[in-house]
Design an enzyme around this catalytic site. Structure first.
Site, PDB file in Angstrom:
ATOM      1  N   ASP A  98       0.801  -1.238   0.000  1.00 44.25           N
ATOM      2  CA  ASP A  98       0.000   0.000   0.000  1.00 44.25           C
ATOM      3  C   ASP A  98       0.830   1.284   0.000  1.00 44.25           C
ATOM      4  O   ASP A  98       1.917   1.354   0.558  1.00 44.25           O
ATOM      5  CB  ASP A  98      -1.015   0.019   1.155  1.00 44.25           C
ATOM      6  CG  ASP A  98      -0.423  -0.352   2.512  1.00 44.25           C
ATOM      7  OD1 ASP A  98       0.640  -1.004   2.553  1.00 44.25           O
ATOM      8  OD2 ASP A  98      -1.026   0.012   3.532  1.00 44.25           O
ATOM      9  N   GLU A 165      -0.647  -2.499   5.078  1.00 46.13           N
ATOM     10  CA  GLU A 165       0.294  -2.420   6.210  1.00 46.13           C
ATOM     11  C   GLU A 165       0.113  -1.109   6.947  1.00 46.13           C
ATOM     12  O   GLU A 165       0.234  -1.051   8.165  1.00 46.13           O
ATOM     13  CB  GLU A 165       1.733  -2.586   5.713  1.00 46.13           C
ATOM     14  CG  GLU A 165       2.765  -2.701   6.831  1.00 46.13           C
ATOM     15  CD  GLU A 165       3.091  -1.381   7.503  1.00 46.13           C
ATOM     16  OE1 GLU A 165       3.241  -1.355   8.729  1.00 46.13           O
ATOM     17  OE2 GLU A 165       3.171  -0.353   6.798  1.00 46.13           O
ATOM     18  N   GLU A 166      -0.187  -0.059   6.194  1.00 45.31           N
ATOM     19  CA  GLU A 166      -0.286   1.271   6.819  1.00 45.31           C
ATOM     20  C   GLU A 166      -1.460   1.366   7.787  1.00 45.31           C
ATOM     21  O   GLU A 166      -1.477   2.225   8.652  1.00 45.31           O
ATOM     22  CB  GLU A 166      -0.402   2.370   5.749  1.00 45.31           C
ATOM     23  CG  GLU A 166       0.819   2.488   4.844  1.00 45.31           C
ATOM     24  CD  GLU A 166       2.086   2.942   5.577  1.00 45.31           C
ATOM     25  OE1 GLU A 166       1.985   3.283   6.763  1.00 45.31           O
ATOM     26  OE2 GLU A 166       3.152   2.921   4.952  1.00 45.31           O
TER      27      GLU A 166
HETATM   28 ZN   LIG Z   1       4.553   3.373   6.511  1.00 44.03          ZN
HETATM   29 ZN   LIG Z   2       6.036   0.776   5.538  1.00 45.28          ZN
END
Ligand SMILES: [Zn+2]
Ligand SMILES: [Zn+2]
Length: 441
Positions: A98, A165-166
């Site tokens: 992402d 992931e963010e």
């Molecule tokens: Zn990040």
């Molecule tokens: Zn990252």
């Protein structure tokens, strides 16, 4: 945990010898123009968390062409690519996909001009400001090297592309969608993250806890509003919330062990609209960081206790106590299993040279990579390492005090992608070749 540590200890001697150092590097150099072209394409076309549809499709296609069995839409937009290649352990390599809701300001010819609509509903620019594009290009680089060298390893390779992931949610989404049940469960999990504080091509690592538990906490503090000139007829939530903020500082300084890192930050404090009105509510937003589960529990319990205790001290009625909400899911801390970490780093030291590999302090930032170990801590060994991305000339300027370096998540973050991708792809594929060395070779 002891059992797995002993098992890893046995592998140390086997991994200490350099494996095809130049051969892997030469092959990567040949692949690099294609990988950089892919990188520039990924960089110019970032997608937000759980919206990585084009990215996933593009890379799934690549993995399929290399001979992997590929499954898409695992954990919403995740991709799992499996290569079964005889008897042996299972190694999982992870890259995240992402970008961030941020307008790029690097001025690069391949800078992103994309926009998208995040959960907030307000359209924004999108940028790979965390360098996940370097992670994906290195992932493809490793997939190419390893698929071309099937005769040099025996076992199962699981390569995953993780969404979101963010948000700290993508790893869990993939696990809950059967990552360890529908696909071969790994014995080893490996990933890397680019780093904005080290020179390009440097490898950094932290054995044990590397990244923190990250909790977002909301506290709503009711008051009894009224005229600013008549405070005695009100219960002022600004004063009460201020007392809560100050008392929260004692959780880290007085309750938590000085040897167990912890952070309680009140990042947002909102109350009231006008000079002469005492409002009837204050709202606080906190980020809470820790490593161990015990420390996390101590902080979260303490926050609830302090909020309630201060409200009682302020004489708030029982039915107007503060409410404390801990965001669920949270991002759990990332633990690098120590023996495995040292084993892998011994391999990198002999491959890249002592000067390019360094142990670095752990950080209180978060990464949901830790979920992959937490899902099965007794029989998985796991490591995420850093690969420096700061271009050499910029690093030299910063060292001389002539420039400030942009951090990850900065709209100016422009890593030396070729160095990051080359280092990480070589590092990850060499570890896979070491771990899956055929018996008798
Ligand atoms: Zn990040
Ligand atoms: Zn990252």
């Amino acid at each position: 945990m002891l059992r797995t540590i002993l098992a890893a200890g046995c592998a140390v001697a086997a991994l200490a010898t350099p494996v095809q150092a130049n051969e892997l590097r030469d092959a990567l150099a040949e692949d690099m123009p294609g990988l950089m072209e892919l990188y520039r394409d990924l960089h110019a076309n970032p997608e937000l968390s759980f919206q990585e549809v084009e990215t996933a499709a593009k890379l799934a296609e690549r993995a399929r062409a290399l001979g992997f069995e590929v499954t898409e839409k695992v954990g919403k937009t995740g991709v799992v690519a499996v290569m079964r290649n005889g008897a042996g352990p299972t190694v999982m390599l992870r890259a995240d996909m992402d970008g961030l809701p941020l307008e790029e300001k690097t001025g690069l010819p391949y800078a992103s001009k994309r926009t998208a609509v995040p959960a907030s509903g307000v359209e924004t620019g999108v940028m790979h400001a965390c360098g996940h594009d370097t992670h994906m290009a290195a992932w493809v680089g490793a997939a190419q090297l390893l698929s071309e060298r099937k005769q040099e390893w025996s076992g199962t390779l699981v390569m995953i592309l993780q969404p979101a992931e963010e948000l700290g949610e993508g790893a869990l989404a993939m696990l809950e969608d059967g990552l360890y049940t529908r696909f071969p469960k790994p014995d080893y999990v490996l990933g890397f993250h680019d780093a904005a504080q080290f020179p390009a091509g440097m490898i950094g690592y932290s054995p044990g806890y590397a990244l923190a538990n990250v909790d977002s906490v909301d506290i709503t503090v009711p008051g009894v509003g009224g005229h600013g000139a008549y405070p005695h007829t009100t219960k002022d939530p600004v004063v009460l919330a201020s007392a809560i903020v100050m008392k929260l500082q004692t959780l880290v300084s007085r309750e938590s062990s000085p040897l167990d890192p912890a952070v309680v930050t009140v990042g947002s404090f909102h109350a009231g609209h006008k000079h002469n009105i005492i409002s009837d509510e204050a709202r606080l937003q906190l980020t809470v960081r820790s490593y161990s589960d015990e420390s996390r529990a101590l902080l979260l319990d303490g926050i609830a206790r302090v909020a309630k205790g201060e409200a009682i001290a302020a004489g708030m009625p029982e039915d107007r106590m503060p409410t404390v909400t801990v965001q669920d899911p949270y991002t759990p801390s990332t633990f690098n299993t120590p023996e495995f970490t040292e084993t892998v780093m011994a391999g990198y030291r002999s491959r890249f040279g002592e000067g390019r590999v360094m142990q670095v302090p752990s950080v209180m930032g978060g990464e949901d990579f830790g979920q992959f170990l937490r899902a099965s801590p007794d029989d998985i060994q796991s490591l995420i390492f850093w690969v420096g991305g700061v271009p050499a000339d910029e690093f030299a300027k910063a060292q001389a005090g002539e420039a400030d370096l942009p951090s990850l998540h900065s709209p100016y973050w422009a890593p030396d992608a070729e160095k990051v991708i080359g280092t990480a792809a070589e590092a990850m594929s060499s570890t896979v070749l070491d771990l899956l060395k055929p018996a008798g070779s």
